[in-house]
Scaffold this motif. Structure first.
Motif, PDB file in Angstrom:
ATOM      1  N   ASP A  41     -18.963 -17.843 -32.215  1.00 34.19           N
ATOM      2  CA  ASP A  41     -18.752 -17.498 -30.821  1.00 34.19           C
ATOM      3  C   ASP A  41     -20.067 -17.451 -30.043  1.00 34.19           C
ATOM      4  N   GLU A  42     -20.011 -16.972 -28.816  1.00 37.27           N
ATOM      5  CA  GLU A  42     -21.191 -16.894 -27.947  1.00 37.27           C
ATOM      6  C   GLU A  42     -22.350 -16.164 -28.617  1.00 37.27           C
ATOM      7  N   GLN A  45     -24.397 -18.121 -30.950  1.00 39.30           N
ATOM      8  CA  GLN A  45     -25.255 -19.104 -30.295  1.00 39.30           C
ATOM      9  C   GLN A  45     -26.496 -18.417 -29.718  1.00 39.30           C
ATOM     10  N   VAL A  60     -23.092 -23.796 -24.037  1.00 42.66           N
ATOM     11  CA  VAL A  60     -23.120 -22.709 -25.016  1.00 42.66           C
ATOM     12  C   VAL A  60     -21.712 -22.563 -25.580  1.00 42.66           C
ATOM     13  N   THR A  63     -19.019 -19.943 -24.481  1.00 42.49           N
ATOM     14  CA  THR A  63     -19.392 -19.709 -23.079  1.00 42.49           C
ATOM     15  C   THR A  63     -20.652 -18.846 -23.001  1.00 42.49           C
ATOM     16  N   TRP A  64     -21.199 -18.690 -21.815  1.00 40.37           N
ATOM     17  CA  TRP A  64     -22.342 -17.809 -21.586  1.00 40.37           C
ATOM     18  C   TRP A  64     -21.948 -16.811 -20.523  1.00 40.37           C
ATOM     19  N   THR A  65     -22.038 -15.512 -20.855  1.00 37.82           N
ATOM     20  CA  THR A  65     -21.639 -14.466 -19.925  1.00 37.82           C
ATOM     21  C   THR A  65     -22.823 -13.647 -19.432  1.00 37.82           C
ATOM     22  N   ALA A  74     -18.937 -24.602 -21.557  1.00 32.57           N
ATOM     23  CA  ALA A  74     -18.566 -24.198 -22.916  1.00 32.57           C
ATOM     24  C   ALA A  74     -17.827 -25.343 -23.600  1.00 32.57           C
TER      25      ALA A  74
END
Length: 176
Positions: A41-42, A45, A60, A63-65, A74
């Motif tokens: 998962d994120e 990464q 990413v 996703t990138w939060t 993503a």
């Protein structure tokens, strides 16, 4: 314009770990296929234990939060062969070049490319933007069949360490 792929750890942060007060800026990169104890998962990464990484114009996985968020995706980057002919991720035969249709094509920020300080292309110009990708091919090579979604210079650079170019013959087999 880095590619982090196929890295793993039994703990946290297979691709990148950010600790303490570090605040790196990650731009034009692909973080995909890295794993840690929690999976892929994120946080596998980019695992944040402190500081504030800023991520823009990058892919990413998961996703990138966090901070940044401009131009990120993503979506699967469509590497040519992420585990190579030996089918083992993280070995020298992995091919992390981009396939046609990759969301990384023409999607990065050309304005942040570093200068060609070491004159990689041997043209005597060290004030131009870096001219070659990791494979020794032109760093900025527009794909006219793909929309430019990044920030252009004269053309738009691709995300990751390799610039996409169609080096296949009419049968889809690479011209070597």
């Amino acid at each position: 314009n880095c590619t982090f792929s196929g890295n793993s750890t039994p703990d946290t942060g297979g691709g990148m770990m950010n600790v303490s007060t570090s605040s790196p800026t990650v731009t034009n990169c692909i973080l995909w296929g890295n794993s840690d104890a929690g999976g892929m998962d994120e946080s596998a990464q980019i695992h944040v234990l402190g500081g504030t990484p800023t991520v823009n114009y990058s892919i990413v996985q998961g996703t990138w939060t966090g901070a940044g968020g401009t131009g990120n995706s993503a979506s699967d980057p469509f590497f040519l062969d992420a585990d190579g002919p030996d089918n083992i991720v993280g070995t020298v035969d992995d091919d992390l070049r981009l396939q046609s249709g990759s969301p990384a094509i023409d999607a990065a920020d050309t304005t942040v490319l570093p200068l060609d300080t070491f004159d990689l292309d041997g043209d005597g110009n060290t004030t131009e933007r870096i001219s070659l990708d990791l494979g020794g091919n032109p760093r900025i090579l527009d794909d006219p069949t793909w929309p430019d979604t990044g920030i252009p210079g004269s053309s738009v650079v691709d995300m990751g360490a390799y610039e996409f170019f169609d080096d296949c013959n009419d049968n889809g087999v690479p011209d070597l």
